[in-house]
Design a protein around this motif. Structure first.
Motif, PDB file in Angstrom:
ATOM      1  N   TRP B 531      90.975  14.126  82.491  1.00  0.00           N
ATOM      2  CA  TRP B 531      90.274  13.620  83.658  1.00  0.00           C
ATOM      3  C   TRP B 531      90.134  14.738  84.674  1.00  0.00           C
ATOM      4  O   TRP B 531      91.040  15.539  84.855  1.00  0.00           O
ATOM      5  N   ASN B 532      89.010  14.840  85.312  1.00  0.00           N
ATOM      6  CA  ASN B 532      88.854  15.873  86.326  1.00  0.00           C
ATOM      7  C   ASN B 532      87.977  15.365  87.473  1.00  0.00           C
ATOM      8  O   ASN B 532      87.414  14.281  87.410  1.00  0.00           O
ATOM      9  N   GLY B 533      87.893  16.149  88.485  1.00  0.00           N
ATOM     10  CA  GLY B 533      87.199  15.752  89.713  1.00  0.00           C
ATOM     11  C   GLY B 533      85.689  15.677  89.576  1.00  0.00           C
ATOM     12  O   GLY B 533      85.011  15.208  90.480  1.00  0.00           O
ATOM     13  N   HIS B 534      85.162  16.149  88.475  1.00  0.00           N
ATOM     14  CA  HIS B 534      83.708  16.100  88.316  1.00  0.00           C
ATOM     15  C   HIS B 534      83.225  14.757  87.796  1.00  0.00           C
ATOM     16  O   HIS B 534      82.032  14.515  87.702  1.00  0.00           O
ATOM     17  N   MET B 535      84.182  13.927  87.413  1.00  0.00           N
ATOM     18  CA  MET B 535      83.777  12.605  86.922  1.00  0.00           C
ATOM     19  C   MET B 535      83.608  11.671  88.134  1.00  0.00           C
ATOM     20  O   MET B 535      84.577  11.395  88.841  1.00  0.00           O
ATOM     21  N   VAL B 536      82.387  11.245  88.364  1.00  0.00           N
ATOM     22  CA  VAL B 536      82.141  10.406  89.550  1.00  0.00           C
ATOM     23  C   VAL B 536      81.649   9.025  89.104  1.00  0.00           C
ATOM     24  O   VAL B 536      81.065   8.893  88.022  1.00  0.00           O
ATOM     25  N   GLU B 551      76.339  18.893  88.259  1.00  0.00           N
ATOM     26  CA  GLU B 551      77.686  19.386  88.573  1.00  0.00           C
ATOM     27  C   GLU B 551      78.715  18.302  88.334  1.00  0.00           C
ATOM     28  O   GLU B 551      79.905  18.555  88.305  1.00  0.00           O
ATOM     29  N   THR B 552      78.211  17.080  88.238  1.00  0.00           N
ATOM     30  CA  THR B 552      79.136  15.959  88.029  1.00  0.00           C
ATOM     31  C   THR B 552      78.648  15.139  86.849  1.00  0.00           C
ATOM     32  O   THR B 552      77.489  15.225  86.447  1.00  0.00           O
ATOM     33  N   VAL B 553      79.581  14.373  86.325  1.00  0.00           N
ATOM     34  CA  VAL B 553      79.219  13.518  85.192  1.00  0.00           C
ATOM     35  C   VAL B 553      79.577  12.075  85.564  1.00  0.00           C
ATOM     36  O   VAL B 553      80.677  11.819  86.062  1.00  0.00           O
ATOM     37  N   PRO B 554      78.634  11.136  85.348  1.00  0.00           N
ATOM     38  CA  PRO B 554      78.949   9.749  85.696  1.00  0.00           C
ATOM     39  C   PRO B 554      79.999   9.167  84.759  1.00  0.00           C
ATOM     40  O   PRO B 554      79.971   9.451  83.556  1.00  0.00           O
ATOM     41  N   CYS B 555      80.867   8.407  85.339  1.00  0.00           N
ATOM     42  CA  CYS B 555      81.894   7.808  84.485  1.00  0.00           C
ATOM     43  C   CYS B 555      82.171   6.377  84.901  1.00  0.00           C
ATOM     44  O   CYS B 555      81.927   5.967  86.035  1.00  0.00           O
ATOM     45  N   LEU B 556      82.659   5.602  83.922  1.00  0.00           N
ATOM     46  CA  LEU B 556      82.936   4.172  84.115  1.00  0.00           C
ATOM     47  C   LEU B 556      84.426   3.939  84.004  1.00  0.00           C
ATOM     48  O   LEU B 556      85.100   4.603  83.224  1.00  0.00           O
TER      49      LEU B 556
END
Lengths: 329, 734
Positions: B531-536, B551-556
């Motif tokens: 898990w990292n901070g780029h998962m929004v 820069e970010t990746v969508p996550c559920l």
């Protein structure tokens, strides 16, 4: 439920009636009699409402006033003394589609017919009752009636009536289910017409006492009221009778009276000097007996026959069972 | 770009897992985190299952939720001291019924109550038996129980439709029976008056057998023949009435209350295809017109108001332009049920024909799958395109009732469904059942509810009966948090340190997509270590531009079978569908008056104008000294100038007159001279011809008038004898 097309057609070809269409014969009342004023007002109402003569019926008992149905070119029933109301109730029960009017006198209604009067108010069937109150038995030539004033000398009370007169308004207002009570006087035809019209439009039994002159036997009795406008108390209200400006110029003694106030109505009704004129009480929410007792289903020949058979069977002696000694069911 | 992010971005862009760090979600039994609380629906009290009340339409709600029925019964029986026990037992029974229904057991409330009662406790338990007996006695209604499944929408709609049809049939039938009886009475009366009716044989037949030997029917007949009645029915009227009775009795539209349409003697009105309904409608149209016409004529005949010279021509062309809507509303409505999933283009066109022609049909379009890929290719989803198209074309028509809802919301829409069934015109009910068959272990109720939450299948109603504009006709408020793009719920959880945490989560289209097995490839689980901070969150990511390397990746956030939280990243395709879905939702919002761009534009303009005005006022010179009020105009003078005109000049006392409105019609004056005095149309007296009589008669009439409204005036003929005395007598009446 009427289909839209029929409704439209009936309206399109609505027949218009004139006063003459409701007139039948020349009244045999004395000239000057207040009954004439009531007849004219009722004929006017029939014309203005375009009541179909074949859908309208006038029922009466016995007395001067009860000759009324003869002078209306509609259906009518000149009944027996005191029994106008039961006859009218029977008509309404069987034919709720008819406009039913009752014309009764103070003797007819308040004496021999008093029991029917009380119960008719309680039944509250949809009809217009006009009590022609001339405070005397006129047809039989001057005997005291229940509404004759105390002290009135008549053929039956040569030393003057001993009892206080009965007040038909307070009596009516005291009966359960009362739904419309008004008082009119025959010498103010405009207000009388308005009251009879309001009574006709009220759903339920509308009781209108019409104080009426008898020029033959009591020519002087009401003169003071006739000639002094101050002795008439006109009741006006936006939900009841509105007084026209020309009338208002003559009758200055007026009071705003809310016809939904029963207590106030009883209080007002008990006065005779000045005499209250207008709608005393009206409650359109009282249920009508004919609607409470409407039998579901149609009155087909078979159904009537079945009902009659069932009734007759209660009294039938069955020969076979009788022979066997078995009790009939 | 760091390696972890790189892998995530690669998945997001391509949908391919290129590293070991990501895991396919198939088989993990994951569901959106917000579903954590809804794992076992049988333990929840909610709208379903429903009880379709028998004998509906008699002052009782035709459909109720099981919970409400049980609560109603409990309210009646619960007394102090026993409340806990009765409530506990009743709720236990209710849950058992839910379990049975979820397992596919069908039946009525009473039968399911019986079955449920066997399960929870030994019947020997006296207290339990007492609770059961009292609960059963207190149940106010019985009826089929239906759960939120594939068949529910059709059953619910058919149930409500039948109740409505019964009401209509009862009213129409009563009308027809009344008319038949009335017309038969007319014919019967005519027969009795006819020669045949007065014949000896007919009299004998009418009398009955019991005492017939006691009468001489020939003599009776002879006697009656002599008294021939003056009026009999004309032949044409008799023929017309007979025809009417025949038409009314042969009608096949309204069965009597104790009959149904099942035996084929009466028409059935429920159809499974638009074509079938349309054919039946066309075939029955002539008899419908005949019946409507017969009822209209019969009504006139019954009232004795039918006049051939007026009405024959009218009825010859009756309803050539269609029936009056009020008359058409008397007739049954057709119920057409169409499977939106297999509907062909032809079916769709026929449905539109029905709707646009304003035929009295209530159409249910059911759809089980709104996530099937578009036939056009390109990987896009249809999102229930066919039913959406139908609904929007129907709404564009303006006079069609349209209701769209997922099945989970149908119970809340029950009154609106009834309004649609009652609506005088066609109605379209577009329903998503939730029974996709692709949602793993999720029950249809949850799938349908998710479609509503995710705006994939919004609920709305367009009711033309409610007013003349969209603001009064269009209803969107049953969607959760309708003013937002996506509804936001709170999720409570326990973190690694066993501390309570809470997060606000939006439920988006992506949450709905992830429930569907077919789209599993668009998602990949990220192990906790990566898990990292780029998962929004998806919602935040949806707001960003879709182009360029993100820069970010969508996550559920999702949960597994043990309610443990997982994070799942989403590929670009799923995000694209979510954006499309949001666009559709926004355009619906505008129709519903939410964030309406026209209104907002107008508001901005107005605000600008208002601010401008404010600025101008502020920059204007300081307020001038208060002006003295204008000198009072010469009010007194004006008033004096407009003095009231003289009171209406009194009638000249020289002329004779009557105050007609006060006349009591007592005939006194008429009896004196009916030429001089006459009655107007209200039968009130006036002076018809003053020259037709003498002054003496005028004075006598004035004296005799009971209400003193005759004013004799001055004599016209100075030679009349005894004038002096008469003038004196007339004085009080001038």
């Amino acid at each position: 439920m009427t289909s839209a097309a029929t409704e439209c057609l009936l309206r399109m070809y609505d027949e218009h009636h004139e006063l003459e269409d409701y007139q039948s014969g020349v009244p045999r009342w004395c000239t000057g009699c207040g009954d004439n004023a009531i007849l004219a007002a009722v004929q006017r109402l029939c014309r203005d409402e375009d009541l179909r003569p074949e859908k309208t019926v006038f029922v009466s008992g016995i007395g001067c006033s009860s000759r009324f149905p003869h002078y209306m070119k509609t259906y009518g029933f000149h009944g027996i003394h005191g029994r106008a109301l039961p006859v009218a109730e029977g008509i309404k029960m069987a034919r709720p589609d008819l406009n039913v009017f009752v014309n009764t006198g103070d003797g007819d209604c308040c004496s021999i017919g008093a029991a029917h009067w009380i119960h008719a108010i309680r039944y509250n069937m949809n009809m217009t009752v006009m009590l022609h109150d001339n405070q005397i038995y006129g047809l039989t030539k001057m005997q005291a009636s229940p509404t004759s004033p105390k002290g009135l000398k008549s053929n039956t009370t040569p030393r003057g009536a001993y009892l206080e007169a009965l007040n038909p308004l307070t009596v009516t207002l005291g009966v359960q289910n009362v739904s419309f009570v008004a008082q009119a006087v025959d010498w103010i035809p405009e207000v009388m017409y308005d009251i009879i019209s309001a009574a006709f439009h009220h759903k339920g039994l509308s009781f209108v006492r019409i104080v009426q002159r008898c020029p033959e036997w009591l020519p002087k009795l009401l003169e003071p009221w006739l000639h002094d406008p101050e002795k008439v108390l006109l009741l006006e209200h936006e939900d009841a009778i509105r007084i026209s400006p020309s009338l208002a110029q003559v009758y200055k003694n007026r009071r705003r009276h809310d016809p939904s106030d029963l207590d106030r109505a009883r209080e007002t009704a008990s006065g005779f000097d000045p005499i209250p004129v207008g709608i005393l009480y009206r409650n359109p929410r009282v249920p009508c007996y004919e609607e409470l007792r409407t039998a579901a289903g149609l009155r087909s020949t078979e159904r009537i026959r079945k009902g009659l058979e069932a009734e007759f069977d209660k009294f039938t002696v069955w020969p076979q069972q009788a022979a066997e000694g078995a009790p009939a069911e | 770009m760091e390696a972890g992010l790189q892998a995530h971005v690669a998945f997001h862009l391509t949908g391919k897992t290129q590293s070991d760090g990501l895991e396919a979600i198939t088989g993990l039994d994951l569901r959106p985190a917000l579903f954590a609380g809804y794992r076992d629906l049988t333990r929840l009290r909610y709208d379903f299952p429903l009880v379709l009340a028998q004998g509906a339409g008699e002052g009782r709600a035709p459909v109720q939720s099981l919970s409400a029925v049980i609560d109603g019964a409990l309210r009646k029986i619960v007394q102090a001291g026993e409340a806990d026990r009765l409530t506990k037992h009743a709720l236990r029974l209710e849950r058992e019924i839910r379990v049975l229904v979820a397992a596919g057991v069908a039946g009525s409330l009473s039968s399911l109550l019986d079955k449920a009662a066997w399960r929870p406790m030994a019947q020997a338990d006296v207290l339990f038996r007492d609770s059961l007996a009292r609960l059963r006695a207190a149940l106010e209604l019985d009826g089929e129980i239906v759960d939120c499944d594939k068949a529910m929408p059709a059953r619910l709609l058919a149930h409500l439709w039948r109740a409505m049809q019964r009401r209509k049939a009862r009213a129409a039938r009563a009308d027809i029976d009344r008319l038949v009886l009335r017309l038969s009475d007319i014919l019967k009366a005519d027969l009795v008056r006819s020669e045949a009716g007065r014949s000896a044989a007919s009299l004998k037949a009418a009398f009955g057998a019991a005492h017939e030997h006691a009468f001489d029917f020939d003599a009776m007949s002879r006697l009656l023949q002599k008294a021939a009645p003056a009026d009999t029915l004309s032949d044409s009227r008799r023929r017309r009435i007979r025809r009417l009775v025949a038409t009314l009795q042969a009608q096949k539209f309204f069965p009597p209350p104790d009959r149904t349409t099942a035996d084929g003697e009466f028409y059935a009105f429920a159809f499974d295809s638009a074509a079938g309904a349309l054919d039946a409608y066309r075939e029955r149209l002539p008899s419908m017109m005949d019946l409507a016409k017969a009822m209209a004529i019969a009504e006139l005949e019954a009232a004795g108001a039918y006049k051939e010279e007026r009405h024959d021509a009218f009825f010859a062309d009756f309803a050539t332009n269609g029936l009056d809507p009020r008359d058409a509303a008397l007739f049954p409505d057709y119920l057409v049920r169409v499977d939106g999933g297999v509907m062909s283009a032809g079916d769709g066109a026929r449905l539109m024909d029905i709707l646009t022609a304003g035929l009295p049909m209530k159409v249910l379009v059911e759809i089980d799958d709104i996530l099937e890929p578009s036939a056009a290719g390109g990987g896009q989803l249809v999102l229930g395109a066919r039913s959406r198209q139908l609904a929007s074309s129907a709404m564009a028509q303006g006079d069609i009732y349209v209701l769209q809802s997922p099945s989970s919301n149908l119970f809340r829409f029950r009154e609106r469904i009834e309004a649609g069934l009652e609506y005088r015109g066609p109605a379209l009910f577009s329903v998503f059942s939730g029974a996709t068959g692709e949602a793993g272990g999720l029950p249809p109720y949850l799938v349908a509810a998710a479609a509503l939450e995710a705006r994939a299948f919004p609920a709305f109603v367009y009711d033309p009966a409610l007013g003349g504009d969209w603001a009064s006709r269009f209803y969107l408020q049953d969607n959760p948090q309708a003013e937002l793009d996506w509804p936001v719920q709170s999720l409570g959880f326990e973190d690694e340190a066993h501390q309570r945490g809470a997060e606000r989560l939006a439920f988006t289209m992506v949450d709905f997509l992830v429930c569907d097995r077919r789209y599993a490839a668009s998602f990949a689980r990220v192990p906790r270590a990566r898990w990292n901070g780029h998962m929004v969150p998806v919602e935040a990511s949806l707001g960003e531009g879709a182009e360029g390397a993100p820069e970010t990746v969508p996550c559920l956030l999702m949960v597994d079978g043990d309610n443990r939280l997982h994070k799942v990243i989403v590929d670009r395709r799923a995000m694209r569908e979510a954006r499309r879905c949001r666009e559709m939702w926004r355009s619906l919002q505008e129709l519903g008056g939410i964030h309406n761009s026209h209104a907002q534009r107008l508001l901005t303009q107005e605000r600008k104008a208002w601010e401008e005005q404010l600025r101008r006022t502020a920059s204007a010179s300081p307020a001038p000294a208060v002006e003295a009020p204008p000198p009072p105009a010469s009010v007194a003078a004006a008033a004096a100038a407009t003095e009231l005109p003289e009171a209406a000049s009194e009638r000249k006392s020289e002329e004779a007159y009557i105050e007609t409105p006060r006349c009591t019609s007592c005939n006194e004056c008429i009896a004196i001279n009916d030429k001089m005095f006459g009655y107007n149309r209200d039968k009130q007296a006036f002076i018809a011809d003053v020259a037709a009589g003498t002054y003496r008669q005028l004075v006598e009439a004035a004296e005799g008038c009971q209400v003193s409204i005759i004013h004799p005036g001055k004599p016209r003929n100075p030679d009349e004898p005894g004038l002096e005395e008469l003038i004196k007598r007339a004085e009080p009446f001038l």
